[in-house]
Design an enzyme around this catalytic site. Structure first.
Site, short mmCIF file in Angstrom:
data_model
loop_
_atom_site.label_atom_id
_atom_site.label_comp_id
_atom_site.label_asym_id
_atom_site.label_seq_id
_atom_site.Cartn_x
_atom_site.Cartn_y
_atom_site.Cartn_z
N ASP A 173 3.34 129.10 46.04
CA ASP A 173 3.74 130.48 46.29
C ASP A 173 4.74 130.58 47.44
OD1 ASP A 173 2.20 131.37 44.22
OD2 ASP A 173 0.55 132.10 45.45
N ASN A 206 5.16 139.85 49.50
CA ASN A 206 3.72 139.81 49.79
C ASN A 206 3.30 140.90 50.77
OD1 ASN A 206 2.92 137.82 48.07
ND2 ASN A 206 2.41 136.32 49.65
#
Length: 263
Positions: free
Chosen positions: A45, A122
């Site tokens: 990620d 995020n």
């Protein structure tokens, strides 16, 4: 079609990157790091976060796909053993575009004139440098609370499984256009009170953080850590821009949550 490949940099990821680049070139696709139609992230990620920020000016033209070479990633749905299958899919198969909402962070300064604007995939976190964070939290222009504690985390739905979850925040499906505000170790006693629960704000609600003290702030935008001085306000809202993922097969979000945290 033009493509680019970004690797985490370890041996396994680099090997996958070279295979993908070679195979796609053999299929007569064009390697273009400047203006790719599709970006293949190889790693985890963190690698995809890096790719997102590298191509944040091309979000309307570029789609992302992830290959995870370590632990299971939320943004990566292919593994090294599937490289050949992925390459054929990219070269031969029309793909579906799935869009996820982003967080827009606008930082304004006491002296005015200039402002800094960021996009986060995020989250954004806000902490004071050397001491308790004291912030007035406004929602839609009205004072909601004065926060005192270690810091605040404002996350996207796709980022709700990251730092936000560690803070006790809710996991939101990435199809929801919302942001979430979670507290870091808030101070609650007879004098100081905060809501003590994460807040989920819809797209048309803006969260404004205004410093009560004249201090410096450590602000993170995903993996980027920035020191800001003379901050007047930090505005957080659902961005107009979205990240686009190239989907070649189903990617059940709740299955991925279960595999990551329960199984």
């Amino acid at each position: 079609m033009k493509f680019a490949v970004i690797s985490k940099g370890d041996a396994i990821s680099n090997e996958c990157m070279y295979k993908i680049r070679t195979y796609l070139t053999d299929f007569r696709l064009t390697y273009d790091e400047d203006e790719p139609d599709i970006v293949i992230s190889v790693g985890g990620d963190g690698t995809l976060l890096y790719a997102f920020h590298r191509y944040r000016s091309r979000l309307e033209q570029t789609a992302f796909v992830g290959v995870h070479t370590g632990h299971l990633g939320f943004y990566a749905d292919w593994v090294p053993d599937e490289i050949e299958k992925l390459v054929i899919a990219i070269a031969k198969t029309p793909y579906q575009i799935v869009e996820y909402p982003l967080l827009e962070v606008t930082i304004r300064y006491v002296r005015g004139g200039r402002e800094a604007k960021y996009l986060a995939l995020n989250e954004c976190t806000v902490k004071s440098v050397g001491g308790t964070l004291v912030m007035d939290v406004e929602i839609r222009g009205d004072l909601f609370e004065t926060f005192r504690g270690d810091g605040l985390c404002i996350s996207t739905p796709s980022g709700s499984t990251a730092y936000n979850k560690a803070l006790g925040g809710a996991i939101l499906h990435p199809s929801l256009e919302a942001i979430q505000v979670a507290e870091m170790a808030s101070i609650n006693n007879r004098i100081f009170r905060t809501i003590g629960s994460p807040l989920v704000l819809p797209k048309h609600h803006t969260c404004m953080l205004k410093p009560v003290n004249d201090v410096d702030f450590q602000i993170t935008i995903d993996h980027l850590s920035l020191l800001h001085k003379d901050v007047k306000s930090i505005q957080c809202r659902v961005a107009d821009e979205k990240i686009r993922f190239a989907r070649f097969r189903p990617f059940p979000f709740w299955k991925r949550v279960r595999e990551s945290f329960i199984q």
